[in-house]
Write a protein that holds these residues in place. Structure first.
Motif, PDB file in Angstrom:
ATOM      1  N   ARG A  99     -10.486  -8.267   2.477  1.00 32.36           N
ATOM      2  CA  ARG A  99      -9.606  -7.285   1.837  1.00 32.36           C
ATOM      3  C   ARG A  99      -9.160  -6.209   2.830  1.00 32.36           C
ATOM      4  NH1 ARG A  99      -9.777  -8.293  -3.661  1.00 32.36           N
ATOM      5  NH2 ARG A  99     -11.758  -9.071  -4.524  1.00 32.36           N
ATOM      6  N   GLU A 100      -7.948  -5.656   2.576  1.00 35.78           N
ATOM      7  CA  GLU A 100      -7.422  -4.533   3.327  1.00 35.78           C
ATOM      8  C   GLU A 100      -7.082  -3.413   2.350  1.00 35.78           C
ATOM      9  OE1 GLU A 100      -4.454  -5.547   6.420  1.00 35.78           O
ATOM     10  OE2 GLU A 100      -4.658  -7.611   5.673  1.00 35.78           O
ATOM     11  N   LEU A 101      -7.043  -2.182   2.863  1.00 37.09           N
ATOM     12  CA  LEU A 101      -6.699  -1.030   2.024  1.00 37.09           C
ATOM     13  C   LEU A 101      -5.200  -0.939   1.804  1.00 37.09           C
ATOM     14  CD1 LEU A 101      -9.002   1.901   3.203  1.00 37.09           C
ATOM     15  CD2 LEU A 101      -9.148   0.589   1.090  1.00 37.09           C
ATOM     16  N   ILE A 102      -4.809  -0.478   0.604  1.00 40.57           N
ATOM     17  CA  ILE A 102      -3.406  -0.300   0.225  1.00 40.57           C
ATOM     18  C   ILE A 102      -3.165   1.198  -0.009  1.00 40.57           C
ATOM     19  CG2 ILE A 102      -1.620  -0.882  -1.453  1.00 40.57           C
ATOM     20  CD1 ILE A 102      -3.222  -3.369  -2.167  1.00 40.57           C
ATOM     21  N   PRO A 103      -2.110   1.777   0.558  1.00 41.43           N
ATOM     22  CA  PRO A 103      -1.862   3.209   0.335  1.00 41.43           C
ATOM     23  C   PRO A 103      -1.375   3.481  -1.089  1.00 41.43           C
ATOM     24  CG  PRO A 103      -0.068   2.232   1.585  1.00 41.43           C
ATOM     25  CD  PRO A 103      -1.124   1.171   1.472  1.00 41.43           C
ATOM     26  N   HIS A 104      -1.621   4.697  -1.565  1.00 43.70           N
ATOM     27  CA  HIS A 104      -1.095   5.127  -2.864  1.00 43.70           C
ATOM     28  C   HIS A 104       0.322   5.646  -2.697  1.00 43.70           C
ATOM     29  CE1 HIS A 104      -4.891   4.857  -5.100  1.00 43.70           C
ATOM     30  NE2 HIS A 104      -5.465   5.258  -3.986  1.00 43.70           N
ATOM     31  N   VAL A 105       1.182   5.356  -3.677  1.00 45.39           N
ATOM     32  CA  VAL A 105       2.570   5.830  -3.617  1.00 45.39           C
ATOM     33  C   VAL A 105       2.954   6.472  -4.935  1.00 45.39           C
ATOM     34  CG1 VAL A 105       3.261   4.088  -1.914  1.00 45.39           C
ATOM     35  CG2 VAL A 105       3.486   3.579  -4.363  1.00 45.39           C
ATOM     36  N   ASP A 106       4.001   7.274  -4.895  1.00 44.97           N
ATOM     37  CA  ASP A 106       4.557   7.953  -6.050  1.00 44.97           C
ATOM     38  C   ASP A 106       5.404   6.957  -6.846  1.00 44.97           C
ATOM     39  OD1 ASP A 106       6.115   9.654  -7.754  1.00 44.97           O
ATOM     40  OD2 ASP A 106       5.863  11.299  -6.323  1.00 44.97           O
ATOM     41  N   THR A 107       5.252   6.950  -8.177  1.00 46.81           N
ATOM     42  CA  THR A 107       6.065   6.045  -9.008  1.00 46.81           C
ATOM     43  C   THR A 107       7.345   6.702  -9.514  1.00 46.81           C
ATOM     44  OG1 THR A 107       4.843   6.605 -11.026  1.00 46.81           O
ATOM     45  CG2 THR A 107       4.015   4.754  -9.714  1.00 46.81           C
TER      46      THR A 107
END
Length: 481
Positions: A234-242
């Motif tokens: 697994r790799e980390l995924i950044p959080h984004v604004d919806t």
């Protein structure tokens, strides 16, 4: 909460039964988490006003080995729809919105388009025939930003409608994004301000908000990629604004906060909306039939389901890196929330399994309880042999055995009865297992189980068996003619 608005005592679920079941639930969840290679699981259970259990299992960042905490924030995605529906019903109660108003009354840019006549009710129930995410939804895999208001309106004007109104149940994030604009128009506030004031702050939810808050960046649980195959890393995924889609999928929260919010949807609690509005939200608006079979039911902003005989409302959520599920029993006043932090996370099956274990505890047959002079917990644990792992747990005052690797822990279980301080027996019943046979314990110097003979088969605590397995197999190979 004032005495006038406090819910009555739980009608059908006993807090003590839930508390007793916690060790079994924790053991099953942690086994499932490791077995399914899930980085982290955050879980909370509430009965009535009491938070029965809150826990964080595994990692916030599996790559770095950072432990998950109960106060880590999760993106709860389509849970947002329940907040949006609640806000709409509040505005209905205030006389500012009517459920049968057309959407263009609040979003005038839609006048003259194919979406103009779709009603607020039809949007709440996914009966407007609105496109799900747009003709280009690669923003879900972070290739583009989520749509802003202008992009949302443009999409709805050009490609918004797929079916006629009430032709099919068609789940739509775009439709719920429009409901966010309805809330803004009717309330005179931004979506985030309205739900913040009238839902989040009203309930005192310190770990909940309508959209990514960059000021709290360090508080978010890491999101992880899915497993493309069994050997993937697994790799980390950044959080984004919806952005303009916050009303459909932007919220963040914790399992604890979600149980507080879920409890506000119990009948008799008027902190957010009246029971009249709850009945509208929680009744069957749509029965979803796919390929000739029922695939689910939906109310107004609520997924409706049954686990055993327990009718539940609530929602799931799927965001890049976080998969979540909350079940609410508004009658028996039970809330279960399970949040996972990877694509494909098993939140649905884990939350369902927790409810099934609680049901198993609540439905214990009369006369099966362990005698009061016996310490039942000393018999409990996970015990392994070459054929797998068996869990023995205390549920509803009696001992049961089941396979913790199974997604449904209650699908095939055996009732156990106490014979003496060292011996159990599998309760007689029709079945393929070792029905009616003995379960015999050997204890170590600390009084912990060192060997369990279950229906004639030797089992050991998991780590004990792990340490002996190689030699056991080697010895068997050497003895083969």
């Amino acid at each position: 909460m004032s005495p006038a608005t406090r819910p009555a005592a739980p009608a059908g679920f006993d807090v003590s039964i839930a508390l007793e079941a916690v060790p079994a639930i924790e053991r099953w969840l942690e086994y499932q988490r490791r077995y399914l290679r899930t980085p982290g699981v955050q879980v909370a259970i509430r009965v009535g006003e009491e938070l029965v259990w809150s826990a964080a299992l595994g990692y916030s960042d599996e790559v770095a080995g950072t432990p998950l905490r109960t106060d880590h924030l999760f993106r709860i995605a389509s849970h947002s729809k329940t907040f949006t529906a609640t806000a709409i019903l509040q505005l209905v109660e205030q006389g500012k919105v009517r459920l049968d108003d057309p959407v263009d009354q609040y979003v005038p840019e839609l006048a003259g388009t194919t979406l103009a006549a779709i009603t607020v009710r039809e949007l709440l129930g996914h009966q407007g025939g609105v496109i799900r995410d747009g003709v280009d939804k690669d923003y879900w895999q972070l290739m583009d930003p989520f749509p802003d208001r202008d992009a949302l309106i443009e999409l709805c004007q050009s490609d918004g409608q797929v079916f006629e109104r009430n032709e099919y149940f068609k789940y739509t994030n775009i439709g719920y994004s429009l409901l966010g604009l309805v809330i803004e128009s009717a309330s005179g506030s931004s979506y985030g301000e309205y739900v913040g004031t009238h839902i989040v702050d009203r309930l005192g939810l310190k770990k909940t908000g309508a959209e990514l808050d960059v000021r709290r960046a360090d508080e978010y649980a890491g999101g992880h990629t899915g497993l493309l195959d069994g050997s993937d890393v697994r790799e980390l995924i950044p959080h984004v604004d919806t952005r303009a889609m916050a009303a459909a999928t932007g919220f963040y929260s914790t399992a604890e906060d979600l149980t507080v919010y879920g409890a506000a949807h119990f009948f008799g609690d008027d902190q957010l909306v009246s029971d009249v509005s709850k009945r509208l939200m929680q009744r069957d608006e749509s029965v979803v039939v796919t390929h000739g079979r029922e695939a689910g039911r939906y109310g107004l902003g609520m997924i409706i389901s049954k686990v055993g005989e327990r009718r539940l409302v609530g929602h799931s959520g799927g965001y890049p890196g976080h998969i979540t599920r909350t079940f609410i029993d508004p009658v028996d006043q039970l809330v279960v929330s399970v949040l996972t932090n990877c694509v494909g996370g098993p939140a649905e099956s884990l939350a369902t399994g927790v409810v099934k274990l609680l049901n198993l505890a609540a439905d214990a047959p009369a006369g099966t309880q362990v005698p009061s002079d016996i310490d039942a917990q000393r018999f409990c644990g996970n015990f392994a042999n070459l054929m797998g792992v068996l869990s023995i747990s205390l549920l509803g005052g009696r001992l049961v055995a089941y396979f913790p690797a199974a997604p449904d822990p209650a699908d095939s279980y055996e009732e156990l009865q106490v014979i003496d301080e060292n011996t159990l027996a599998i309760v007689p019943a029709a079945g393929y297992g070792s029905i009616g046979e003995k379960v015999e314990y050997t204890w170590d110097a600390d009084g912990q189980p060192s060997l369990v003979r279950y229906g004639g088969s030797s089992r050991w605590p998991v780590e004990t068996f792990r340490a002996r397995r190689t030699q056991q197999i080697t010895d068997a190979a050497l003895e083969r003619p």
